[in-house]
Design a protein around this motif. Structure first.
Motif, PDB file in Angstrom:
ATOM      1  N   LEU B  52       0.841  -1.199   0.000  1.00 33.50           N
ATOM      2  CA  LEU B  52       0.000   0.000   0.000  1.00 33.50           C
ATOM      3  C   LEU B  52       0.878   1.253   0.000  1.00 33.50           C
ATOM      4  O   LEU B  52       0.671   2.190  -0.775  1.00 33.50           O
ATOM      5  N   ALA B  55       2.633   1.866  -3.279  1.00 30.99           N
ATOM      6  CA  ALA B  55       1.823   2.391  -4.379  1.00 30.99           C
ATOM      7  C   ALA B  55       1.758   3.915  -4.358  1.00 30.99           C
ATOM      8  O   ALA B  55       1.486   4.530  -5.386  1.00 30.99           O
ATOM      9  N   LEU B  56       2.022   4.521  -3.202  1.00 32.74           N
ATOM     10  CA  LEU B  56       1.772   5.966  -3.075  1.00 32.74           C
ATOM     11  C   LEU B  56       2.563   6.827  -4.058  1.00 32.74           C
ATOM     12  O   LEU B  56       1.988   7.725  -4.671  1.00 32.74           O
ATOM     13  N   ILE B 133       1.052   6.604   5.978  1.00 33.28           N
ATOM     14  CA  ILE B 133       0.443   7.008   4.704  1.00 33.28           C
ATOM     15  C   ILE B 133       0.287   8.524   4.645  1.00 33.28           C
ATOM     16  O   ILE B 133       0.577   9.158   3.625  1.00 33.28           O
ATOM     17  N   ILE B 134      -0.140   9.109   5.759  1.00 29.64           N
ATOM     18  CA  ILE B 134      -0.363  10.560   5.758  1.00 29.64           C
ATOM     19  C   ILE B 134       0.951  11.314   5.511  1.00 29.64           C
ATOM     20  O   ILE B 134       0.997  12.267   4.744  1.00 29.64           O
ATOM     21  N   ALA B 137       1.566  11.208   1.986  1.00 24.60           N
ATOM     22  CA  ALA B 137       0.560  11.961   1.225  1.00 24.60           C
ATOM     23  C   ALA B 137       0.793  13.468   1.329  1.00 24.60           C
ATOM     24  O   ALA B 137       0.378  14.220   0.455  1.00 24.60           O
ATOM     25  N   MET B 138       1.465  13.898   2.411  1.00 24.60           N
ATOM     26  CA  MET B 138       1.778  15.330   2.526  1.00 24.60           C
ATOM     27  C   MET B 138       2.588  15.796   1.320  1.00 24.60           C
ATOM     28  O   MET B 138       2.421  16.904   0.822  1.00 24.60           O
ATOM     29  N   GLU B 140       2.529  14.515  -1.642  1.00 26.93           N
ATOM     30  CA  GLU B 140       1.751  14.439  -2.868  1.00 26.93           C
ATOM     31  C   GLU B 140       0.961  15.718  -3.149  1.00 26.93           C
ATOM     32  O   GLU B 140       0.677  16.042  -4.308  1.00 26.93           O
TER      33      GLU B 140
END
Lengths: 653, 159
Positions: B52, B55-56, B133-134, B137-138, B140
């Protein structure tokens, strides 16, 4: 709603009823047991009377049994891994046991697992011996292989009364020179090269005993490395053949031994059940070390949710005779563990809340506030009704099959997100990138992205204002009226004033409002500073936070970008598939391309939408009011992986 | 198909957006993969959460592909109705590809590093996957902004 009201509970009972009380507490699973260490007891009236309680021996013996059991299960897992599908792993189908029958079941599992453990230990020992044997044989084989061409029986390589024979290695490059030197130094010497490998000559030397010293000195100069095979009989070739046979035998024996282990596989479930049972027993004994005791009684301290209190009192009153329970509210600054409580419609969104962390005990549970925003944002990030239908269907399927509580919450959140996706897909997007039911109801952001960007930013302003309102109310409730007006109210005035500059004909009002706001902030934001200069300086610097508001609002433009991305990728997949259209041979590849492409787009965008919808809550929304630092409420409860224990009262109630 | 300098410039934009963003994603995903393989060697059950995280950094490649595709579509290279582009129009289209090409490349690598950190986080604390994940995601966010700007430029060039 929000953060559950916790009460501190003290429970006093007779030692004889300790096991019973702990069993009830474990089965109810509503009490978090705190560690009653000496420092906590200090200051209590009864501090002098108690000492720390523990049952070390019982705990150690349980740990030992658990270690045995884990050895057996690991052993089986190593050679025969239990295959589990993803769904089965999520599903956790457990065996249901009535708690009254648990002990009788356990004695059966105990018997079985003792046998299995003994058998597996024996097998493990045997495998180890076989492994040692195999290693020894392999090493001998490596040593002997270079000598395969030697046709002298190995037992004859020895010293007699007149002749000595030896085997050994010499540097191949020097072999010619060595021959000459030997011929000169000791005529009664015979040297034969048996094999030549990687620069080494494997040689057979035979010499008369009278020239032993001369021969040895020449050989020594050239680093002669003597090799002995003292225990071997017969020629090298015969020995190698025998080793091969023995290796094959060891291999077949290993297989036969492992087959013996396979016979124990049928007991794996019972072993797992017993592991659960022992873990439960171990947990009960471990809790004891948190208690304090006197000669005859024990005392237990813990946190319990106010709503569960009556139930606990009732169960204890029915089952026990000596139990006394004392309860009090948490003190002024006492930190209690946090449990989130929400209406069923919001409860699944606790999953989103917990991903970030637990709010502080005197903070605010953000779940009901973030839920509607999350719902809308997810739909906007996806914006394809077809994908929405797919998410709703998949989530429903999951909800039918999966039992785990946390996973179910996630699935409910996705279900809601899928529903939202259908709505926004209908209004603003397509169906799998196509306009199956005509153009989008409102408008198509793909053709005209600017209005959508405006709406996204307006949503952002709205959520940020909403977060500020929450903080405003919180401060008012705490009686901090001035803080509320200065820290939140003035920002409202300033930001609304700045925003009004956009509106036509409002320039005058807008200018006045923003000036009042800014001036107010300059005057109030430095109020905690000691001197006038510092007060003003901090006040002026606080205006710099305007950039924070600006970047937070702009951050919501991702709603447009992600929504467009989903739609455009879907269209791209359709266009590529369209290139294959027409030829009957390409029909199957076209369908595969469509299915794989849309599945990929669905997965990657669901992940992205989930992350970015959550992120907007955590970073942009939370920063207005959220207070973290809470500790999760961890009740003493039945923790099992393979068993589901039905408490005794489950039938009656 | 008649090639003009403007059209070729637009095609270069399409190629840059896709090529650079995908290259960045490949590097980013590779970084996470290396770390993940090490963690999984200790605990094979962590394959799910690590994949997972891996994939980010892949989304930048998708955004690049998206812009590349949009450019081909708007200029008519895909679909066959070639739009007549002046040199300046073609160069403007090329410029519209630059935000996602540049930011896509660098942010995917940075996100790969953050996600690799996330993999190490869940190696020790598997329950904290969400936080890992967060963090990734920052990063991204900036690829999303670049994508947005690429789209805005591209859609607002009139031809």
């Amino acid at each position: 709603m929000g953060i559950a009201k916790m009460n501190k509970l003290y429970l006093v009972a007779h030692q004889a009823e300790k096991d019973k009380v702990l069993a009830i507490l474990q089965q109810l699973g509503v009490l978090e047991v705190s560690d009653l260490q000496a420092k906590d007891v200090e200051g209590q009236a009864w501090a002098e009377m108690v000492e720390e309680d523990q049952e070390r021996e019982a705990l150690q013996s349980l740990e030992a049994r658990l270690a045995d059991l884990r050895f057996a299960l690991d052993f089986l897992h190593r050679y025969y891994p239990a295959k589990k599908s993803l769904l089965a792993a999520l599903n956790d189908s457990k065996m249901v046991v009535e708690s009254a029958q648990l002990n009788s079941n356990a004695s059966e599992w105990d018997r079985v697992s003792t046998n299995v453990h003994a058998a597996l230990r024996k097998i493990d020992g045997k495998l180890m011996l076989l492994r040692n044997d195999e290693t020894r044989l392999q090493n001998l084989k490596i040593q002997l292989t270079p000598w395969a061409k030697l046709d002298v029986p190995l037992e004859e390589i020895k010293a007699t009364t007149v002749v000595r024979t030896e085997l050994g290695t010499l540097p191949a490059a020097e072999l010619g020179q060595i021959g000459e030197e030997l011929a000169a130094a000791a005529p009664a010497c015979y040297l034969q090269e048996i094999n030549n490998d990687r620069g080494e000559s494997f040689v057979f030397v035979l010499y008369h005993i009278s020239s032993a010293d001369d021969v040895q000195s020449v050989l020594k100069q050239h680093n002669f490395n003597k090799q002995n095979f003292p225990q071997l009989q017969g020629t090298t070739a015969e020995n190698l053949k025998r080793i091969e046979q023995e290796l094959a035998k060891a291999e077949s024996e290993r297989k036969a031994t492992l087959a013996g282990a396979a016979e124990q596989l049928k007991y794996r479930d019972q072993l797992n059940y017993f592991l659960d049972y022992l873990t439960l027993e171990r947990d009960k004994k471990q809790v004891v070390s948190n208690l304090a005791r006197t000669g005859k009684a024990f005392i237990l301290e813990g946190w319990i949710c106010q709503a569960d209190l009556a139930g606990l009192r009732k169960k204890l009153a029915v089952a026990c005779e000596t139990v006394e329970v004392f309860v009090r509210e948490p003190e002024e600054n006492e930190l209690f563990p946090v449990m989130l409580e929400n209406k069923p419609i919001f409860a699944p969104f606790e999953f989103v809340t917990k991903l970030y962390g637990i709010p502080g005990p005197r903070g605010l549970d953000p779940t009901p506030f973030l839920a509607p925003f999350w719902f809308v944002f997810f739909g906007l990030c996806m914006t394809d009704a077809g994908y929405g239908v797919a998410i709703v269907l998949l989530a429903s399927l999951g909800l039918l099959k999966v039992k785990g509580e946390a996973v179910r919450k996630l699935l409910w959140v996705l279900f809601a997100g899928g529903f939202s996706t259908i709505v926004f897909g209908w209004l603003l997007g397509g169906w799998f990138g196509l306009e199956l039911f005509g153009a989008p109801l409102v408008f198509n952001p793909l053709l005209d992205p600017m209005p959508m960007l405006t709406y996204a930013l307006i949503l952002g302003v709205f959520q940020i204002f909403f977060g500020m309102a929450i903080q405003f109310v919180r401060l008012l409730k705490q009686g901090r009226v001035f803080d509320a007006l200065a820290d939140v109210g003035l920002w409202y005035v300033l930001i609304i004033g700045l925003l009004m500059h956009i509106a036509p004909g409002m320039a005058g009002v807008a200018k006045t409002m923003s000036l009042i706001g800014a001036a107010g902030l300059v005057l109030t934001q430095g109020r905690t500073q000691p001197t006038i200069v510092k007060k003003l300086l901090s006040g002026v610097l606080s205006l710099y936070n305007i950039t924070g508001y600006l970047s937070d609002v702009l951050s919501y433009s991702r709603l447009l970008a992600l929504g467009l991305a989903t739609g455009v990728i879907a269209i791209a997949i359709n266009t590529m598939a369209g290139l294959l259209q027409g030829s009957p041979f390409l029909f199957v590849p076209m369908v595969i391309l469509l299915i794989v492409g849309h599945t990929f787009n669905l997965v990657i965008n669901t992940l992205g939408s989930y992350i970015h919808s959550s992120r907007l809550q955590y970073i942009e929304f939370y920063s207005r009011f959220y207070e973290g630092g809470g500790r999760r409420f961890v009740p003493f409860q039945l923790k099992t992986r393979h068993l589901e224990v039905n408490p005794e009262w489950s039938k009656t109630s | 198909m008649e090639f003009t300098i403007g059209l070729v410039a637009a095609i270069l934009g399409s190629a840059l957006a896709t090529g650079l963003a995908c290259a960045g994603s490949a590097i980013g995903i590779g970084i996470v993969g290396q770390t993940a393989a090490g963690v999984v060697s200790e605990d094979p059950d962590k394959f799910g959460p690590t994949i997972l995280l891996q994939a980010l950094p892949g989304t930048q490649g998708i955004y690049g592909l998206l812009i590349g595709f949009l450019i081909l579509q708007r200029t008519g290279v895909l679909g066959g109705n070639i739009v007549e582009l002046s040199i300046l129009q073609g160069v403007a289209v090329l410029f519209s590809a630059l935000p996602i090409a540049i930011v896509g490349y660098y942010s995917a690598i940075a996100q790969g590093k953050a996600a690799a950190g996330g993999v190490l986080l869940i190696a020790k604390r598997p329950e904290e996957l969400g936080k890992g994940i967060i963090y990734a995601a920052m990063v991204e966010t900036y690829a999303v902004f670049a994508l947005l700007m690429s789209i805005m430029i591209l859609f607002n060039i009139q031809f």
